[in-house]
Design a protein around this motif. Structure first.
Motif, PDB file in Angstrom:
ATOM      1  N   ILE A   1      70.751 -51.603 -25.613  1.00 50.82           N
ATOM      2  CA  ILE A   1      70.793 -52.293 -26.905  1.00 50.82           C
ATOM      3  C   ILE A   1      72.158 -52.150 -27.559  1.00 50.82           C
ATOM      4  O   ILE A   1      72.612 -53.028 -28.290  1.00 50.82           O
ATOM      5  N   GLN A   2      72.837 -51.056 -27.258  1.00 54.10           N
ATOM      6  CA  GLN A   2      74.169 -50.832 -27.837  1.00 54.10           C
ATOM      7  C   GLN A   2      75.247 -51.659 -27.140  1.00 54.10           C
ATOM      8  O   GLN A   2      76.357 -51.782 -27.651  1.00 54.10           O
ATOM      9  N   LEU A   3      74.941 -52.132 -25.941  1.00 55.32           N
ATOM     10  CA  LEU A   3      75.973 -52.762 -25.115  1.00 55.32           C
ATOM     11  C   LEU A   3      76.639 -53.991 -25.739  1.00 55.32           C
ATOM     12  O   LEU A   3      77.859 -54.116 -25.664  1.00 55.32           O
ATOM     13  N   PRO A   4      75.894 -54.908 -26.356  1.00 54.74           N
ATOM     14  CA  PRO A   4      76.576 -56.095 -26.880  1.00 54.74           C
ATOM     15  C   PRO A   4      77.604 -55.692 -27.932  1.00 54.74           C
ATOM     16  O   PRO A   4      77.396 -54.692 -28.637  1.00 54.74           O
ATOM     17  N   PRO A   5      78.721 -56.414 -28.036  1.00 58.98           N
ATOM     18  CA  PRO A   5      79.742 -56.069 -29.017  1.00 58.98           C
ATOM     19  C   PRO A   5      79.161 -56.143 -30.431  1.00 58.98           C
ATOM     20  O   PRO A   5      78.259 -56.932 -30.706  1.00 58.98           O
ATOM     21  N   GLY A   6      79.676 -55.296 -31.301  1.00 57.30           N
ATOM     22  CA  GLY A   6      79.192 -55.289 -32.677  1.00 57.30           C
ATOM     23  C   GLY A   6      77.934 -54.461 -32.814  1.00 57.30           C
ATOM     24  O   GLY A   6      77.455 -53.863 -31.847  1.00 57.30           O
TER      25      GLY A   6
ATOM     26  N   THR B   1      77.399 -55.906 -38.185  1.00 58.80           N
ATOM     27  CA  THR B   1      78.135 -57.145 -37.895  1.00 58.80           C
ATOM     28  C   THR B   1      77.199 -58.340 -37.890  1.00 58.80           C
ATOM     29  O   THR B   1      77.499 -59.401 -38.445  1.00 58.80           O
ATOM     30  N   ALA B   2      76.032 -58.145 -37.242  1.00 60.06           N
ATOM     31  CA  ALA B   2      75.070 -59.242 -37.202  1.00 60.06           C
ATOM     32  C   ALA B   2      74.600 -59.591 -38.619  1.00 60.06           C
ATOM     33  O   ALA B   2      74.454 -60.757 -38.980  1.00 60.06           O
ATOM     34  N   TYR B   3      74.411 -58.544 -39.426  1.00 59.69           N
ATOM     35  CA  TYR B   3      73.930 -58.724 -40.799  1.00 59.69           C
ATOM     36  C   TYR B   3      74.959 -59.483 -41.625  1.00 59.69           C
ATOM     37  O   TYR B   3      74.637 -60.431 -42.356  1.00 59.69           O
ATOM     38  N   ILE B   4      76.255 -59.066 -41.462  1.00 64.70           N
ATOM     39  CA  ILE B   4      77.334 -59.728 -42.205  1.00 64.70           C
ATOM     40  C   ILE B   4      77.415 -61.200 -41.817  1.00 64.70           C
ATOM     41  O   ILE B   4      77.502 -62.080 -42.672  1.00 64.70           O
ATOM     42  N   ALA B   5      77.340 -61.445 -40.500  1.00 62.04           N
ATOM     43  CA  ALA B   5      77.408 -62.834 -40.026  1.00 62.04           C
ATOM     44  C   ALA B   5      76.279 -63.647 -40.648  1.00 62.04           C
ATOM     45  O   ALA B   5      76.465 -64.787 -41.079  1.00 62.04           O
TER      46      ALA B   5
ATOM     47  N   GLU C   1      66.190 -54.807 -40.274  1.00 61.68           N
ATOM     48  CA  GLU C   1      66.064 -56.159 -40.814  1.00 61.68           C
ATOM     49  C   GLU C   1      64.937 -56.253 -41.834  1.00 61.68           C
ATOM     50  O   GLU C   1      65.028 -56.956 -42.823  1.00 61.68           O
ATOM     51  N   TYR C   2      63.864 -55.535 -41.547  1.00 61.88           N
ATOM     52  CA  TYR C   2      62.692 -55.636 -42.412  1.00 61.88           C
ATOM     53  C   TYR C   2      62.741 -54.626 -43.534  1.00 61.88           C
ATOM     54  O   TYR C   2      61.990 -54.698 -44.490  1.00 61.88           O
TER      55      TYR C   2
ATOM     56  N   ALA D   1      64.641 -58.982 -32.755  1.00 64.92           N
ATOM     57  CA  ALA D   1      65.302 -57.692 -32.955  1.00 64.92           C
ATOM     58  C   ALA D   1      66.566 -57.606 -32.109  1.00 64.92           C
ATOM     59  O   ALA D   1      67.578 -57.055 -32.540  1.00 64.92           O
ATOM     60  N   LEU D   2      66.518 -58.173 -30.904  1.00 64.14           N
ATOM     61  CA  LEU D   2      67.691 -58.140 -30.038  1.00 64.14           C
ATOM     62  C   LEU D   2      68.800 -59.008 -30.614  1.00 64.14           C
ATOM     63  O   LEU D   2      69.969 -58.640 -30.594  1.00 64.14           O
ATOM     64  N   VAL D   3      68.435 -60.166 -31.143  1.00 65.73           N
ATOM     65  CA  VAL D   3      69.423 -61.053 -31.734  1.00 65.73           C
ATOM     66  C   VAL D   3      70.074 -60.374 -32.939  1.00 65.73           C
ATOM     67  O   VAL D   3      71.295 -60.386 -33.104  1.00 65.73           O
TER      68      VAL D   3
END
Lengths: 341, 333
Positions: B27-32, B36-40, B88-89, B287-289
């Motif tokens: 789960i840590q592997l993708p960048p960010g 970061t996902a939250y900011i985007a 997220e929740y 959750a992955l996204v």
């Protein structure tokens, strides 16, 4: 003919074919023989000569797409009032109640491969008890007693423990004994033994043959012994049927077959028995050539390409018929055609 | 035999531990990260987060620490039965997953039961009547079953039932009136009524496969000498087949219990989205996204645990039903 001397089983002109897309395999083509009460009839021949298919035809358990195309199989059974009657097994439906009563009840079968002939998921006891209860009205408990008793009869030590074991826990010899016990569980009149000792070592082989002989004396069962081993035939059989490519080529009492063989094939078979009297370092006699492919059976006498007495223009043209040579022997060969009648 | 069970049990625990590390790292592997996902996400709605705010968020979630520290913290939480916060929740993971895990298990088990209940008899039929019209029919159907993606089938079913049968409430596991209610017999019954269709759609591919395997297994077994022995006793053909070769042909299926479960669950993600089933599949996807560490990690870990448990159970079942395994071990220990 008195009751006692009438054959218990008569196979007449049996034809069993396997029709496949590639062609027709004529596994049995016109086999005929009689089995008398209490007799041991040996059927010999090389692999693929139709011995096993003959046995399965009698029990009506030929595998698909095999089919009995022609011929009759007469079984003499004793009716309820003691009178005897004859049934033609080829007219019965293979899965009918009547045929299933005969299978395992009147005629039982034992096999070459006692390991794979048992289910690995059921104890041997389960499989014997099943056979017993199929043909006799016994409670599970009585059937179990009987199964233990049978195991004891065939010489299995500690039968009350062995009965709950699986086939893979037993040695080859014990497995074959269990197989015999199972076959005899419903007191059949006829026992067909299809290469019963082939998968066993020589010592065990002798023990199993002794057991068969002893059981035959005790129970008076008739045995059809199928083998390619002339030694086993000499030891066990009263009469012999020699088969080649689905046909009977010679028939007669065991002494005549061994001491006065008529058909060239029988002679070749006998020559190929290793003898303790033979000179050391001599080659064992073999039959030249090999069995033709079942799709291209030779024309004329099917043995002629391998026959030492081949008569060109005769054997490769016409098919010899089984004929009586004397009171005891029957042979199908042109060598004996011009005998004075 | 007890030794064997203990060995398998310890191996299972070790596997779960390894799986937990892998789930966490993957789960840590993708960048960010989640921030970061939250900011985007916020940017797309027009809000801009300052650097300081982002850093504060990272510290709050512990994302500024090295990965092994994060793992140890997470593992510690796990052992105490606390699965952390679903970022997220903004609620505890346990609460977010809650019922979804139950419904996932129910739907998957229903699919597996349906697979076996339908596929095994069909496989037996196909083998016993090899090359019959029925055999060809099921073979044809089976290949279609394998070839058609099951979400596609779900779409077709949705469309057809809406268009031709005018059924409005086809998706989901519950009727609308039960959605917000807590569990009751009426709700369970409502779910039982909704269950067959998704179970069938989820199971179809697996079903086709099981039919083929059963057919092949049984064809092998039917040619074995013990079948002739049983026939020679005078048993009827049907009884012979059901007692001996079918018994032997079923054996391998016991060993597939373990991995059938993840197969159904991972196959269910898109189908669940299409049919709006409340399973963990869509939640895992979201959750992955969102790179929601704790939620995705927990779901992955729970699935691995279920798989390991399933494998352990299938080992026990195999030992129970196959005398060769049972007695083979007696000889050793």
């Amino acid at each position: 003919m008195s009751q006692q001397n009438a054959p218990i089983l008569s196979v007449e002109n049996l034809h069993t074919y396997f029709r496949q897309d590639e062609g027709v395999v004529r596994a049995v083509e016109g086999a005929s023989f009689d089995l008398y009460p209490g007799q041991t009839l040996g059927i010999v021949g090389e692999s693929g000569c139709g011995k096993s298919v003959t046995a399965r035809s009698i029990l009506r358990i030929v595998e698909e797409p095999g089919k009995i195309e022609q011929g009759n199989i007469w079984l003499r059974t004793s009716g309820s009032n003691g009178s005897s009657q004859r049934v033609d097994l080829t007219t019965l439906d293979a899965d009918s109640q009547a045929m299933r009563d005969i299978r395992g009840g009147e005629i039982a079968l034992i096999f070459q491969e006692p390991m794979t002939s048992f289910s690995a998921f059921h104890t041997v006891g389960n499989q014997i008890i099943e056979a017993i209860r199929l043909h006799q009205k016994l409670s599970p408990k009585e059937a179990r007693e009987k199964a233990i008793d049978l195991l004891r009869q065939v010489g299995i030590p500690k039968p009350e423990r062995r009965i709950d074991e699986y086939a893979f826990q037993l040695s080859g010899g014990l497995r074959q004994r269990v197989m015999i016990a199972m076959a005899l569980s419903s007191d059949p009149k006829i026992l067909i033994a299809d290469e019963p000792t082939t998968a066993l070592d020589v010592t065990t082989q002798a023990q199993i043959l002794d057991l068969l002989r002893q059981l035959q004396e005790e129970k008076g069962v008739s045995i059809i012994l199928i083998t390619h081993d002339m030694g086993v035939i000499a030891e066990m059989a009263d009469a012999v049927v020699v088969m080649y490519l689905g046909q009977v080529v010679e028939e007669g009492p065991v002494d005549d077959i061994f001491h006065n063989p008529k058909h060239p094939y029988t002679r070749s078979l006998l020559k190929s028995i290793p003898s303790i009297l033979a000179k050391p370092r001599t080659k064992l006699a073999t039959i030249t050539g090999s069995i033709p492919h079942p799709y291209n059976r030779p024309a004329g006498c099917s043995f002629h390409p391998r026959c030492p007495d081949f008569m060109p223009g005769r054997c490769d043209v016409a098919e010899p018929k089984l004929q009586k040579l004397n009171e005891r022997q029957v042979v199908s060969c042109f060598l004996y055609d011009n005998l004075p009648e | 035999m007890v030794n064997y069970i203990i060995r398998r049990f310890l191996a299972g625990i070790l596997t779960i531990w390894a799986a937990s590390i892998i789930s966490f790292v993957v789960i840590q592997l993708p960048p960010g990260d989640y921030v970061t996902a939250y900011i985007a996400n916020l940017q797309s709605t027009g809000t801009v987060l300052s650097r300081e705010e982002a850093d504060a968020l990272r510290i709050q979630y512990g994302l500024d620490q090295p990965i092994y520290v994060q793992y140890v913290k997470w593992a510690g939480l796990m052992l105490r039965g606390n699965f952390g916060m679903a970022m997220e929740y903004n609620r505890p993971v346990r609460e977010v997953i809650g019922d979804r895990m139950t419904t996932t298990i129910i739907v998957s088990v229903a699919a597996i039961i349906l697979i076996w209940a339908l596929a095994l008899p069909i496989g037996i039929y196909s083998a016993v009547r090899q090359y019959s019209i029925g055999d060809y029919f099921f073979t044809f159907l089976g290949f279609i079953g394998i070839a058609v993606p099951n979400f596609m089938l779900a779409l077709i079913v949705l469309y057809a039932s809406f268009k031709y049968f005018n059924v409005q409430n086809i998706g989901g596991l519950f009727s609308p009136e039960y959605l917000q209610q807590s569990w009751s017999w009426a709700k369970a019954w409502d779910m039982a009524k909704h269950l067959p269709l998704p179970a069938f759609i989820l199971g179809l591919a697996g079903m086709a496969e099981v039919v083929r395997i059963m057919r092949a297994n049984l064809l092998d077994e039917l040619r074995k000498p013990y079948v002739v022995t049983a026939q020679a006793k005078g048993l009827s053909r049907n009884r012979v087949i059901m007692k001996y070769p079918v018994r032997a042909a079923m054996n391998p299926f016991a060993s597939t219990i373990g991995y059938l479960f993840p197969f159904v669950v991972s196959g269910s993600i898109i189908v669940s989205l299409v049919l709006s089933l409340p399973t963990v599949g869509p939640m895992l996807f979201k959750a992955l996204v969102a790179q929601d560490l704790f939620l995705a990690g927990t779901i992955l870990l729970l699935l691995s645990i279920l798989t390991v448990v399933g494998t352990f159970v299938s080992d026990l079942i195999l030992m129970w039903i196959d005398p060769r395994i049972r007695h083979g071990m007696e000889g050793q220990s």
